[in-house]
Design a protein around this motif. Structure first.
Motif, short mmCIF file in Angstrom:
data_model
loop_
_atom_site.label_atom_id
_atom_site.label_comp_id
_atom_site.label_asym_id
_atom_site.label_seq_id
_atom_site.Cartn_x
_atom_site.Cartn_y
_atom_site.Cartn_z
N PRO A 1 6.64 25.20 -15.10
CA PRO A 1 7.55 26.21 -15.64
C PRO A 1 8.44 25.62 -16.75
CG PRO A 1 7.60 26.27 -13.25
CD PRO A 1 6.79 25.09 -13.66
N THR A 2 8.91 26.49 -17.60
CA THR A 2 9.77 26.09 -18.71
C THR A 2 11.24 26.18 -18.30
OG1 THR A 2 9.95 28.34 -19.54
CG2 THR A 2 8.09 27.01 -20.36
N ALA A 3 12.10 25.63 -19.15
CA ALA A 3 13.53 25.73 -18.91
C ALA A 3 13.96 27.20 -18.90
CB ALA A 3 14.30 24.95 -19.97
N GLU A 4 13.40 27.99 -19.78
CA GLU A 4 13.72 29.41 -19.84
C GLU A 4 13.34 30.12 -18.54
OE1 GLU A 4 12.04 27.80 -22.26
OE2 GLU A 4 13.43 27.89 -23.93
N ALA A 5 12.19 29.76 -17.99
CA ALA A 5 11.74 30.38 -16.74
C ALA A 5 12.69 30.04 -15.60
CB ALA A 5 10.32 29.93 -16.40
N TYR A 6 13.12 28.77 -15.53
CA TYR A 6 14.07 28.39 -14.48
C TYR A 6 15.42 29.09 -14.67
CZ TYR A 6 11.15 24.77 -12.37
OH TYR A 6 10.17 24.09 -11.70
N SER A 7 15.83 29.24 -15.93
CA SER A 7 17.09 29.94 -16.19
C SER A 7 16.98 31.41 -15.77
CB SER A 7 17.45 29.85 -17.66
OG SER A 7 18.63 30.58 -17.92
N ALA B 1 16.70 24.15 -15.13
CA ALA B 1 16.66 24.50 -16.55
C ALA B 1 17.41 23.46 -17.38
CB ALA B 1 17.26 25.89 -16.77
N ALA B 2 18.58 23.06 -16.90
CA ALA B 2 19.39 22.08 -17.63
C ALA B 2 18.71 20.72 -17.65
CB ALA B 2 20.77 21.97 -16.99
N ALA B 3 17.98 20.39 -16.61
CA ALA B 3 17.27 19.10 -16.59
C ALA B 3 16.15 19.08 -17.63
CB ALA B 3 16.71 18.83 -15.20
N LEU B 4 15.51 20.22 -17.82
CA LEU B 4 14.42 20.31 -18.81
C LEU B 4 14.94 20.41 -20.24
CD1 LEU B 4 11.92 22.66 -16.97
CD2 LEU B 4 11.65 20.22 -17.44
N ASP B 5 16.13 20.96 -20.41
CA ASP B 5 16.72 21.10 -21.74
C ASP B 5 18.20 20.72 -21.65
OD1 ASP B 5 17.44 21.72 -24.30
OD2 ASP B 5 16.87 23.83 -24.19
N PRO B 6 18.49 19.42 -21.66
CA PRO B 6 19.86 18.96 -21.40
C PRO B 6 20.88 19.34 -22.47
CG PRO B 6 18.40 17.10 -21.88
CD PRO B 6 17.55 18.32 -21.82
N LEU B 7 20.46 19.88 -23.60
CA LEU B 7 21.41 20.29 -24.63
C LEU B 7 21.73 21.77 -24.58
CD1 LEU B 7 20.10 18.20 -27.66
CD2 LEU B 7 21.97 17.67 -26.08
N ALA B 8 21.20 22.49 -23.62
CA ALA B 8 21.42 23.93 -23.52
C ALA B 8 22.75 24.20 -22.82
CB ALA B 8 20.27 24.59 -22.77
N ARG C 1 31.00 20.28 -19.08
CA ARG C 1 29.81 19.81 -19.78
C ARG C 1 29.31 20.86 -20.77
NH1 ARG C 1 25.49 15.94 -19.16
NH2 ARG C 1 24.45 16.20 -21.15
N ALA C 2 29.34 22.13 -20.36
CA ALA C 2 28.91 23.21 -21.25
C ALA C 2 29.80 23.27 -22.49
CB ALA C 2 28.95 24.55 -20.51
N ILE C 3 31.09 23.12 -22.31
CA ILE C 3 32.01 23.15 -23.44
C ILE C 3 31.75 21.99 -24.38
CG2 ILE C 3 34.44 22.88 -24.08
CD1 ILE C 3 35.07 24.51 -21.48
N LEU C 4 31.57 20.79 -23.83
CA LEU C 4 31.29 19.62 -24.67
C LEU C 4 30.00 19.80 -25.46
CD1 LEU C 4 32.29 16.69 -22.30
CD2 LEU C 4 33.48 17.44 -24.37
N LEU C 5 28.97 20.31 -24.81
CA LEU C 5 27.70 20.54 -25.51
C LEU C 5 27.86 21.57 -26.63
CD1 LEU C 5 25.23 20.57 -22.49
CD2 LEU C 5 25.29 18.90 -24.34
#
Length: 86
Positions: free
Chosen positions: A1-7, A29-36, A63-67
């Motif tokens: 599965p993709t990050a989008e699918a997990y999200s 999802a965050a593990a697959l796309d750590p910059l999201a 973490r979300a704010i920092l990214l």
């Protein structure tokens, strides 16, 4: 599965008020796309509503704010990101 699918899976669980399961989806999802940053913010929401994980929610939000800020500094024209930080 993709990050989008997990999200998407996380969002489905969230709207069913199954917050622990939602958090698992967002974590994957965050593990697959750590910059999201959006998925980190959603993870924070799910953790917040999982009462035993509220302390972890703060970390996810930070973490979300920092990214988002780092992305904003690179792509200043991304008005959607800037508006989300307001």
């Amino acid at each position: 599965p993709t990050a989008e699918a997990y999200s998407n899976m996380g969002s489905s669980y969230f709207y069913l008020s199954q917050f622990a399961e939602a958090a698992q989806g967002y974590e994957k999802a965050a593990a697959l796309d750590p910059l999201a940053y959006l998925w980190r913010g959603n993870l924070g929401d799910a953790l917040y509503w999982t009462y035993t994980k509220r302390d972890d929610a703060k970390d996810a939000y930070q973490r979300a704010i920092l990214l988002a800020r780092s992305i904003r500094s690179v792509w200043r024209r991304q008005s959607r990101i800037t508006a989300g930080l307001s």
